[in-house]
Design a protein around this motif. Structure first.
Motif, PDB file in Angstrom:
ATOM      1  N   PHE A 284       0.679  -1.375   0.080  1.00  0.00           N
ATOM      2  CA  PHE A 284      -0.102   0.087   0.083  1.00  0.00           C
ATOM      3  C   PHE A 284       0.935   1.231  -0.192  1.00  0.00           C
ATOM      4  CE2 PHE A 284      -2.740  -3.025   1.696  1.00  0.00           C
ATOM      5  CZ  PHE A 284      -4.124  -2.899   1.123  1.00  0.00           C
ATOM      6  N   GLN A 285       0.429   2.096  -0.915  1.00  0.00           N
ATOM      7  CA  GLN A 285       1.263   3.518  -0.798  1.00  0.00           C
ATOM      8  C   GLN A 285       0.152   4.367  -0.965  1.00  0.00           C
ATOM      9  OE1 GLN A 285       3.766   4.741  -4.210  1.00  0.00           O
ATOM     10  NE2 GLN A 285       4.662   6.494  -3.142  1.00  0.00           N
ATOM     11  N   THR A 286      -0.491   4.914   0.058  1.00  0.00           N
ATOM     12  CA  THR A 286      -1.757   5.507   0.186  1.00  0.00           C
ATOM     13  C   THR A 286      -1.655   6.723   1.319  1.00  0.00           C
ATOM     14  OG1 THR A 286      -2.603   4.047   1.941  1.00  0.00           O
ATOM     15  CG2 THR A 286      -3.116   3.227  -0.359  1.00  0.00           C
ATOM     16  N   ASN A 287      -2.549   7.701   1.237  1.00  0.00           N
ATOM     17  CA  ASN A 287      -2.487   8.867   2.173  1.00  0.00           C
ATOM     18  C   ASN A 287      -3.548   8.683   3.061  1.00  0.00           C
ATOM     19  OD1 ASN A 287      -4.809  10.174   0.722  1.00  0.00           O
ATOM     20  ND2 ASN A 287      -3.201  11.209  -0.504  1.00  0.00           N
ATOM     21  N   SER A 288      -3.853   9.775   3.863  1.00  0.00           N
ATOM     22  CA  SER A 288      -4.939   9.850   5.008  1.00  0.00           C
ATOM     23  C   SER A 288      -6.325   9.564   4.220  1.00  0.00           C
ATOM     24  CB  SER A 288      -4.846  11.032   5.806  1.00  0.00           C
ATOM     25  OG  SER A 288      -4.848  12.207   4.894  1.00  0.00           O
ATOM     26  N   ASN A 289      -6.603  10.174   3.103  1.00  0.00           N
ATOM     27  CA  ASN A 289      -7.809  10.265   2.461  1.00  0.00           C
ATOM     28  C   ASN A 289      -8.159   8.887   1.686  1.00  0.00           C
ATOM     29  OD1 ASN A 289      -7.059  13.606   1.894  1.00  0.00           O
ATOM     30  ND2 ASN A 289      -9.066  12.908   2.768  1.00  0.00           N
ATOM     31  N   PHE A 290      -7.313   7.844   1.802  1.00  0.00           N
ATOM     32  CA  PHE A 290      -7.693   6.489   0.908  1.00  0.00           C
ATOM     33  C   PHE A 290      -8.753   5.868   1.994  1.00  0.00           C
ATOM     34  CE2 PHE A 290      -6.920   2.113   0.306  1.00  0.00           C
ATOM     35  CZ  PHE A 290      -6.781   2.036  -1.030  1.00  0.00           C
ATOM     36  N   TYR A 291      -9.340   4.923   1.118  1.00  0.00           N
ATOM     37  CA  TYR A 291     -10.425   4.410   1.812  1.00  0.00           C
ATOM     38  C   TYR A 291     -10.074   3.563   3.040  1.00  0.00           C
ATOM     39  CZ  TYR A 291     -12.172   5.857  -2.702  1.00  0.00           C
ATOM     40  OH  TYR A 291     -12.771   6.699  -3.520  1.00  0.00           O
ATOM     41  N   LYS A 292     -10.014   3.979   4.181  1.00  0.00           N
ATOM     42  CA  LYS A 292      -9.355   3.062   5.226  1.00  0.00           C
ATOM     43  C   LYS A 292     -10.242   1.817   5.653  1.00  0.00           C
ATOM     44  CE  LYS A 292      -7.452   7.491   7.295  1.00  0.00           C
ATOM     45  NZ  LYS A 292      -7.448   8.348   8.340  1.00  0.00           N
ATOM     46  N   ASP A 293     -11.474   1.985   5.735  1.00  0.00           N
ATOM     47  CA  ASP A 293     -12.091   0.790   6.185  1.00  0.00           C
ATOM     48  C   ASP A 293     -11.979  -0.388   5.021  1.00  0.00           C
ATOM     49  OD1 ASP A 293     -13.107   2.424   8.265  1.00  0.00           O
ATOM     50  OD2 ASP A 293     -15.033   2.816   7.319  1.00  0.00           O
ATOM     51  N   TYR A 294     -11.855  -0.100   3.882  1.00  0.00           N
ATOM     52  CA  TYR A 294     -11.680  -1.076   2.734  1.00  0.00           C
ATOM     53  C   TYR A 294     -10.363  -1.528   3.123  1.00  0.00           C
ATOM     54  CZ  TYR A 294     -12.159  -4.169  -1.126  1.00  0.00           C
ATOM     55  OH  TYR A 294     -12.065  -5.143  -2.002  1.00  0.00           O
ATOM     56  N   ARG A 295      -9.361  -0.646   3.169  1.00  0.00           N
ATOM     57  CA  ARG A 295      -8.071  -1.038   3.218  1.00  0.00           C
ATOM     58  C   ARG A 295      -7.807  -1.931   4.460  1.00  0.00           C
ATOM     59  NH1 ARG A 295      -3.939   3.700   4.167  1.00  0.00           N
ATOM     60  NH2 ARG A 295      -4.767   3.513   6.238  1.00  0.00           N
TER      61      ARG A 295
END
Length: 609
Positions: A71-82
């Motif tokens: 994962f290379q994501t930021n704070s607006n990524f879909y956290k629940d699905y991640r």
């Protein structure tokens, strides 16, 4: 045996995307036993609620099909699905890596954010002897921001005069923070990233405060905005190419059973003018080369974009647009480009399609000798396949194709293109999505208009023309026959025993009788004949003068129906016909055919008596 890595990316800056791609390519060149599927969208920290349609891209892969996740994501990524994906991976003992974002139960690969901020803060404090210090933070929803703030607090724990202003990652928040600090100006302003630092510098310069002399400012990331700023911003340089390469190499080591909890990538403090250090000639040379390259590529791109806009604007349907896309996508520098569209989007008239259906359509291929069907579909396949296996390679990039929250589909790229930058590719994707949605709306509107027209001129029970349709279209056909042949045949047909069917078997059965009669007439007539449901059980056929065998054909079809059907009634029709000439008005011909039909009906009754 080869291994597969799923790489989920939600990047916030195009500079990082470019470096990441270089790291991926370096890894693939060195390790031939690994294949990578990259699922890529472009987010930013200002996007509070990312659209649900973009999440559909990350739902495509079956986690169990992969040997490692990154994962290379930021704070607006879909956290629940991640989190769901991470939990699924752990159930199947699949290792998970997070790049530059510490996530629980994931192997961290990236910068030691706390140490980096600590080091740059202590360096300026010790070398410039600062005792009055401010910190402009990133959003506390971000783990990176929290760690950087912790590093600052650790570096300044012995200093009494500190100010902390929480913000976001953008230039505007840096400007707001600087305005708050003007009345009690510190000696050093440490910023959580380069954008914040750039905003701070802008406000200080507007108030004639000399940055690098009256006050020192630091950033983090060594982005172009920091290198091009005047004065050049002191910052932390981290190598995104190396970080990406290290993440992939770590994933491979985890697949082979090595135990790893985290890998910190080296960083470097870039001392420059914003903290009173001399400027670097190397910076100026790099920026000049980047500018010249960007200027040249921009001119080439916008010439191509203008041509693409003109070509897309000429497309009146999906097939024309997709033909243009296939040809033009060959100029983008990819080995192959595939356009996959959501079957619900293609087949439905609904405008609120935010999810992919279970079936996807392969509708565009850059290089091929295949022939699509009439809707430009090469292959229908289950969504879980992502792309039919025959088209996949070692490195596939998948990115969403959407417009204003509508889940149109996605594009699949075979390897990365060095000919076109990611920000330019994003513009093309937006143009493509906008054009597809525009064409679809026109097609939906056309279909709705046709249906509305059908409702006005066609009978809802039999779907034959009604009286309104007869007067608007049937009359014109009658006149065209008269003009061409000087004659036209009018058949007037009445169903016998209709009252008996309704009385004995009910009106629902009566409706069945009417619909079966309509079908018999359709089967008896040619495509050029005009059939009308004139009244409850009355029908009219307008045809040319040569169709004089029609009554016999109709009677044969009725007899065949009565022998084979399973209804409790038989059909019987009385048919009257009138051969109209150029002396007859349309309404007169109808009435004469009607009169003849009633004579036929009387004769049938007399024969029964």
């Amino acid at each position: 045996m080869g291994y597969k890595i799923a790489f989920f990316s939600w990047d916030w800056l195009f500079e990082i995307v470019q470096e990441k791609q270089k790291g991926i390519q370096k890894f693939l060149d060195e390790y031939q036993d690994i294949s990578i599927d990259l699922f890529e969208n472009y987010g930013n920290y200002g996007l509070v609620h990312p659209m649900d349609s973009l999440l559909e891209l990350y739902k495509l892969p079956n986690i169990k099909d992969y040997d490692a996740l990154i994962f290379q994501t930021n704070s607006n990524f879909y956290k629940d699905y991640r989190q769901q994906m991470i939990e699924t991976a752990h159930r199947y003992h699949i290792p998970v890596i997070s790049i530059n974002d510490p996530i629980k139960n994931c192997v961290y690969v990236g910068t030691d954010n706390q140490k980096a901020i600590y080091d740059i803060t202590r360096t300026i404090i010790d070398e410039k002897h600062c005792q009055n210090i401010a910190y402009v933070s990133g959003p506390m929803t971000s783990r990176e921001a929290r760690l950087r703030k912790a590093g600052f607090l650790q570096a300044t724990e012995q200093i009494e005069n500190i100010q902390i202003i929480d913000g976001n990652w953008n230039t505007e928040d840096g400007e707001k923070a600087a305005k708050m600090l003007l009345d009690h100006l510190p000696e050093l302003i440490v910023c959580a990233n380069d954008n914040l630092a750039h905003g701070v510098v802008n406000i200080l310069l507007q108030h004639h405060i000399e940055v690098g002399k009256d006050v020192y400012v630091t950033g983090f990331d060594n982005l172009t905005i920091a290198r091009a700023a005047n004065p050049r911003i002191t910052t932390i340089k981290r190598d995104y190419q190396t970080i990406t390469y290290t993440a992939l190499k770590t994933a491979r080591e985890l697949i082979f059973g090595k135990q790893i909890t985290h890998v910190y990538s080296p960083f470097k403090i870039i001392k420059s003018v914003s903290c009173g250090y001399p400027a670097s000639e190397e910076d100026n040379s790099e920026l000049k080369q980047e500018y010249l390259s960007y200027s040249y590529n921009s001119n080439c791109f916008f010439e191509s974009l203008e041509r693409l806009e003109i070509l897309f604007s000429k497309a009146s349907n999906f097939s024309e647009l997709l033909d243009i896309f296939e040809k033009e996508s060959q100029n983008l520098g990819y080995k192959q480009v595939y356009l996959i569209m959501n079957s619900d989007y293609v087949d439905s008239m609904s405008g609120d399609i935010t999810q992919f259906s279970d079936i996807m359509y392969l509708m565009g291929i850059s290089y091929h000798q295949l022939i699509p069907d009439k809707r430009h579909i090469y292959q229908k396949f289950p969504k879980k396949e992502i792309l039919p296996q025959a088209y996949k390679s070692r490195y596939m990039i998948y990115t969403s194709l959407s417009n204003n929250g509508v889940a149109i589909g996605y594009l699949a790229f075979d390897h990365y293109s060095t000919m076109i930058s990611v920000n330019f590719m994003t513009i093309i994707l937006k143009l493509l999505g906008l054009t597809i949605e525009g064409i679809r709306k026109e097609q939906v509107l056309s279909i709705l208009n046709e249906r509305l027209e059908d409702l006005s001129i066609k009978d809802s029970l039999t779907h034959l023309y009604n009286r309104f349709g007869m007067n608007h279209l049937g009359k014109s056909l009658f006149q065209s026959y008269i003009k061409k042949d000087h004659q036209a045949l009018i058949y007037f047909i009445d169903m016998d025993y209709m009252k008996k069917i309704n009385d004995e078997y009910g009106h629902d059965m009566g409706d069945y009788a009417i619909k079966e009669t309509a079908q018999i007439l359709l089967d008896s007539c040619s495509q050029d004949d005009f059939i009308i449901r004139y009244g409850g059980d009355e029908f009219i056929i307008i045809t040319n003068a040569m169709s004089n065998q029609l009554p016999q054909i109709i009677n044969q079809k009725v007899e065949a129906f009565n022998q084979l059907h399973a209804y409790p009634f038989d059909l019987s029709l009385s048919v009257g016909h009138y051969l109209a000439s150029n002396k007859d008005q349309f309404e007169t011909a109808i009435n004469k055919a009607d009169t003849i039909m009633y004579e036929v009906k009387k004769q049938k009754k007399a024969q029964r008596v």
